[in-house]
Scaffold this motif. Structure first.
Motif, PDB file in Angstrom:
ATOM      1  N   ASP A 152       0.806  -1.217   0.000  1.00 10.73           N
ATOM      2  CA  ASP A 152       0.000   0.000   0.000  1.00 10.73           C
ATOM      3  C   ASP A 152       0.840   1.268   0.000  1.00 10.73           C
ATOM      4  OD1 ASP A 152      -2.880  -0.628   0.051  1.00 10.73           O
ATOM      5  OD2 ASP A 152      -2.395  -1.707   1.891  1.00 10.73           O
ATOM      6  N   TYR A 153       2.024   1.192   0.575  1.00 11.34           N
ATOM      7  CA  TYR A 153       2.857   2.370   0.747  1.00 11.34           C
ATOM      8  C   TYR A 153       4.253   2.141   0.168  1.00 11.34           C
ATOM      9  CZ  TYR A 153      -0.762   3.262   4.274  1.00 11.34           C
ATOM     10  OH  TYR A 153      -1.965   3.444   4.925  1.00 11.34           O
ATOM     11  N   GLU A 154       4.994   3.213  -0.002  1.00 16.62           N
ATOM     12  CA  GLU A 154       6.354   3.101  -0.524  1.00 16.62           C
ATOM     13  C   GLU A 154       7.226   2.207   0.350  1.00 16.62           C
ATOM     14  OE1 GLU A 154       8.261   6.793  -1.344  1.00 16.62           O
ATOM     15  OE2 GLU A 154       6.643   7.529  -2.649  1.00 16.62           O
ATOM     16  N   GLU A 155       7.041   2.302   1.669  1.00 10.06           N
ATOM     17  CA  GLU A 155       7.815   1.471   2.586  1.00 10.06           C
ATOM     18  C   GLU A 155       7.477  -0.009   2.421  1.00 10.06           C
ATOM     19  OE1 GLU A 155       7.441   5.577   4.265  1.00 10.06           O
ATOM     20  OE2 GLU A 155       5.997   4.096   3.512  1.00 10.06           O
ATOM     21  N   ASP A 156       6.213  -0.299   2.107  1.00 11.73           N
ATOM     22  CA  ASP A 156       5.816  -1.686   1.834  1.00 11.73           C
ATOM     23  C   ASP A 156       6.585  -2.216   0.629  1.00 11.73           C
ATOM     24  OD1 ASP A 156       3.912  -1.576   3.875  1.00 11.73           O
ATOM     25  OD2 ASP A 156       2.320  -0.943   2.508  1.00 11.73           O
ATOM     26  N   TYR A 157       6.648  -1.385  -0.397  1.00 12.90           N
ATOM     27  CA  TYR A 157       7.338  -1.806  -1.621  1.00 12.90           C
ATOM     28  C   TYR A 157       8.818  -2.059  -1.346  1.00 12.90           C
ATOM     29  CZ  TYR A 157       9.147  -1.715  -6.397  1.00 12.90           C
ATOM     30  OH  TYR A 157       9.790  -2.040  -7.565  1.00 12.90           O
ATOM     31  N   GLU A 158       9.437  -1.159  -0.596  1.00 13.40           N
ATOM     32  CA  GLU A 158      10.849  -1.330  -0.256  1.00 13.40           C
ATOM     33  C   GLU A 158      11.075  -2.638   0.493  1.00 13.40           C
ATOM     34  OE1 GLU A 158      14.333   0.748   2.519  1.00 13.40           O
ATOM     35  OE2 GLU A 158      12.408   1.764   2.243  1.00 13.40           O
ATOM     36  N   MET A 159      10.220  -2.892   1.471  1.00 14.01           N
ATOM     37  CA  MET A 159      10.354  -4.113   2.273  1.00 14.01           C
ATOM     38  C   MET A 159      10.113  -5.356   1.436  1.00 14.01           C
ATOM     39  SD  MET A 159       8.398  -6.602   3.921  1.00 14.01           S
ATOM     40  CE  MET A 159       8.316  -7.500   5.440  1.00 14.01           C
ATOM     41  N   LEU A 160       9.069  -5.346   0.617  1.00  9.87           N
ATOM     42  CA  LEU A 160       8.704  -6.525  -0.175  1.00  9.87           C
ATOM     43  C   LEU A 160       9.761  -6.837  -1.235  1.00  9.87           C
ATOM     44  CD1 LEU A 160       4.907  -5.746  -0.493  1.00  9.87           C
ATOM     45  CD2 LEU A 160       5.879  -7.768   0.623  1.00  9.87           C
ATOM     46  N   VAL A 161      10.358  -5.810  -1.824  1.00  3.42           N
ATOM     47  CA  VAL A 161      11.429  -6.037  -2.800  1.00  3.42           C
ATOM     48  C   VAL A 161      12.631  -6.698  -2.128  1.00  3.42           C
ATOM     49  CG1 VAL A 161      13.165  -4.862  -4.220  1.00  3.42           C
ATOM     50  CG2 VAL A 161      10.752  -4.261  -4.448  1.00  3.42           C
ATOM     51  N   LYS A 162      12.981  -6.214  -0.942  1.00  2.00           N
ATOM     52  CA  LYS A 162      14.111  -6.809  -0.219  1.00  2.00           C
ATOM     53  C   LYS A 162      13.797  -8.238   0.204  1.00  2.00           C
ATOM     54  CE  LYS A 162      16.253  -2.536   1.358  1.00  2.00           C
ATOM     55  NZ  LYS A 162      16.688  -1.697   2.496  1.00  2.00           N
ATOM     56  N   LEU A 163      12.560  -8.488   0.585  1.00  2.00           N
ATOM     57  CA  LEU A 163      12.146  -9.854   0.925  1.00  2.00           C
ATOM     58  C   LEU A 163      12.234 -10.754  -0.301  1.00  2.00           C
ATOM     59  CD1 LEU A 163      10.937 -11.944   2.880  1.00  2.00           C
ATOM     60  CD2 LEU A 163       8.657 -11.051   2.288  1.00  2.00           C
ATOM     61  N   ARG A 164      11.755 -10.257  -1.441  1.00  2.00           N
ATOM     62  CA  ARG A 164      11.839 -11.040  -2.677  1.00  2.00           C
ATOM     63  C   ARG A 164      13.287 -11.338  -3.044  1.00  2.00           C
ATOM     64  NH1 ARG A 164      13.057 -12.126  -7.486  1.00  2.00           N
ATOM     65  NH2 ARG A 164      14.715 -10.604  -7.183  1.00  2.00           N
ATOM     66  N   ASN A 165      14.172 -10.359  -2.851  1.00  2.00           N
ATOM     67  CA  ASN A 165      15.589 -10.583  -3.132  1.00  2.00           C
ATOM     68  C   ASN A 165      16.169 -11.692  -2.260  1.00  2.00           C
ATOM     69  OD1 ASN A 165      15.544  -8.523  -5.014  1.00  2.00           O
ATOM     70  ND2 ASN A 165      16.388  -6.979  -3.635  1.00  2.00           N
ATOM     71  N   ASN A 166      15.570 -11.857  -1.086  1.00  2.00           N
ATOM     72  CA  ASN A 166      16.019 -12.865  -0.134  1.00  2.00           C
ATOM     73  C   ASN A 166      15.472 -14.253  -0.443  1.00  2.00           C
ATOM     74  OD1 ASN A 166      16.020 -14.492   2.394  1.00  2.00           O
ATOM     75  ND2 ASN A 166      16.876 -12.652   3.321  1.00  2.00           N
ATOM     76  N   VAL A 167      14.186 -14.339  -0.798  1.00  2.00           N
ATOM     77  CA  VAL A 167      13.528 -15.651  -0.923  1.00  2.00           C
ATOM     78  C   VAL A 167      13.078 -15.991  -2.343  1.00  2.00           C
ATOM     79  CG1 VAL A 167      12.760 -15.595   1.476  1.00  2.00           C
ATOM     80  CG2 VAL A 167      11.233 -14.725  -0.324  1.00  2.00           C
ATOM     81  N   GLY A 168      13.048 -15.016  -3.253  1.00  2.00           N
ATOM     82  CA  GLY A 168      12.584 -15.272  -4.616  1.00  2.00           C
ATOM     83  C   GLY A 168      11.089 -15.047  -4.765  1.00  2.00           C
ATOM     84  N   ASN A 169      10.609 -15.166  -5.998  1.00  2.00           N
ATOM     85  CA  ASN A 169       9.202 -14.889  -6.294  1.00  2.00           C
ATOM     86  C   ASN A 169       8.247 -15.980  -5.831  1.00  2.00           C
ATOM     87  OD1 ASN A 169      10.788 -13.265  -8.485  1.00  2.00           O
ATOM     88  ND2 ASN A 169       8.736 -12.378  -8.500  1.00  2.00           N
ATOM     89  N   PHE A 170       8.721 -17.206  -5.737  1.00  2.00           N
ATOM     90  CA  PHE A 170       7.804 -18.324  -5.511  1.00  2.00           C
ATOM     91  C   PHE A 170       8.027 -19.002  -4.161  1.00  2.00           C
ATOM     92  CE2 PHE A 170       8.578 -18.101 -10.177  1.00  2.00           C
ATOM     93  CZ  PHE A 170       7.373 -17.479 -10.487  1.00  2.00           C
ATOM     94  N   ALA A 171       8.529 -18.239  -3.196  1.00  2.00           N
ATOM     95  CA  ALA A 171       8.780 -18.781  -1.862  1.00  2.00           C
ATOM     96  C   ALA A 171       7.485 -19.240  -1.201  1.00  2.00           C
ATOM     97  CB  ALA A 171       9.451 -17.716  -0.996  1.00  2.00           C
ATOM     98  N   SER A 172       7.575 -20.320  -0.447  1.00  2.00           N
ATOM     99  CA  SER A 172       6.435 -20.819   0.318  1.00  2.00           C
ATOM    100  C   SER A 172       6.207 -19.951   1.551  1.00  2.00           C
ATOM    101  CB  SER A 172       6.704 -22.258   0.770  1.00  2.00           C
ATOM    102  OG  SER A 172       7.780 -22.282   1.694  1.00  2.00           O
ATOM    103  N   ARG A 173       5.074 -20.153   2.203  1.00  2.00           N
ATOM    104  CA  ARG A 173       4.813 -19.421   3.440  1.00  2.00           C
ATOM    105  C   ARG A 173       5.886 -19.727   4.487  1.00  2.00           C
ATOM    106  NH1 ARG A 173       0.394 -21.601   4.866  1.00  2.00           N
ATOM    107  NH2 ARG A 173       1.081 -22.731   6.694  1.00  2.00           N
ATOM    108  N   GLU A 174       6.321 -20.962   4.556  1.00  2.00           N
ATOM    109  CA  GLU A 174       7.375 -21.336   5.505  1.00  2.00           C
ATOM    110  C   GLU A 174       8.665 -20.566   5.225  1.00  2.00           C
ATOM    111  OE1 GLU A 174      10.058 -25.233   6.857  1.00  2.00           O
ATOM    112  OE2 GLU A 174       8.345 -25.500   5.501  1.00  2.00           O
ATOM    113  N   GLU A 175       9.050 -20.464   3.971  1.00  2.00           N
ATOM    114  CA  GLU A 175      10.279 -19.752   3.611  1.00  2.00           C
ATOM    115  C   GLU A 175      10.172 -18.263   3.928  1.00  2.00           C
ATOM    116  OE1 GLU A 175      12.008 -22.373  -0.109  1.00  2.00           O
ATOM    117  OE2 GLU A 175      10.179 -21.180  -0.423  1.00  2.00           O
TER     118      GLU A 175
END
Length: 252
Positions: A196-219
């Motif tokens: 919803d916010y710019e900070e969300d995008y920043e966080m989610l991009v960094k998370l994706r960089n960590n786990v990838g696009n298709f990470a499971s809920r556990e990952e």
């Protein structure tokens, strides 16, 4: 004797429009090698869901349709603010009786949670609501719904009704059978994963960089548990988001 496994074909209506009051055109933002909306489509297919892009007639959403065509999936264009009517018309076009909603705001939705929600819907409910953790910002699962209840509600509403907070309209029907999806047995995500916010995008991009696009809920869960600095990026936004949801008519 082993129980016979039931194969479910789950139609997922990916609800998306480019207009946004807080983060403009967020569905087109880069998310790895994809845009956010392309990622949502790919993640749906990765979980063997059957996605239909459900967007609006607005000219600003033409590119969403182009992306659906490029990904070779079905799409539907309908009313803007009357989301329930858009879903109803989409179901009628594609002869859909049962469906699950996926918001393009929730890039790490869990396909296994979607399936668990859908199995519960098959027990005779009209609507299965997301888990409490998902509703509070984790965005791991949407709503499972019957076309019949959506049609019933739409038939009693003006065409131009704003049904963005659609659950209130369905739960207002005293005969509607609704249930909240219980939390999963483990790996319950309580952090904010909604875009919803710019900070969300920043966080989610960094998370994706960590786990990838298709990470499971556990990952995803383990990545968040092990990276407190990541969680801090958008944590403060949750109180503002919850306040906004309450103002719009949802208890969180």
């Amino acid at each position: 004797f082993r129980k016979k496994k039931i194969n479910m074909t789950i139609t997922s209506l990916i609800t998306v429009r480019s207009a946004s009051s807080r983060l403009q055109s967020k569905c087109y933002l880069p998310f790895g090698e994809y845009t956010v909306i392309e990622h949502i489509i790919k993640r749906s297919l990765n979980y063997n869901l059957n996605p239909i892009i459900c967007t609006t007639f607005n000219e600003s959403d033409d590119e969403i349709v182009n992306i659906a065509k490029k990904c070779n999936i079905r799409y539907f264009r309908g009313p803007d603010i009357n989301k329930l009517l858009r879903w109803k018309m989409c179901c009628e076009k594609y002869n859909v009786e049962l469906f699950h909603t996926i918001d393009a705001d929730d890039p790490f939705f869990c396909g296994e949670e979607v399936k668990r929600s859908f199995r519960l819907l098959l027990k005779g409910y009209d609507m299965i609501e997301p888990t409490l953790s998902s509703s509070n910002g984790a965005g791991t699962v949407g709503y499972s719904l019957r076309y019949s209840i959506v049609k019933k509600i739409c038939d009693n509403l003006a065409i131009d009704t704003n049904t963005e907070m659609m659950w209130n309209f369905i739960k207002h029907d005293k005969n509607a059978k609704c249930k909240v999806l219980p939390e999963p047995g483990q790996f319950i995500i309580k952090e904010r994963l909604t875009l919803d916010y710019e900070e969300d995008y920043e966080m989610l991009v960094k998370l994706r960089n960590n786990v990838g696009n298709f990470a499971s809920r556990e990952e995803v869960y383990k990545a968040l548990i092990n990276n407190n600095d990541l969680v801090k990026i958008n944590k403060f936004r949750n109180s503002e988001w919850k306040k906004n949801q309450i103002m719009r008519g949802k208890n969180v």
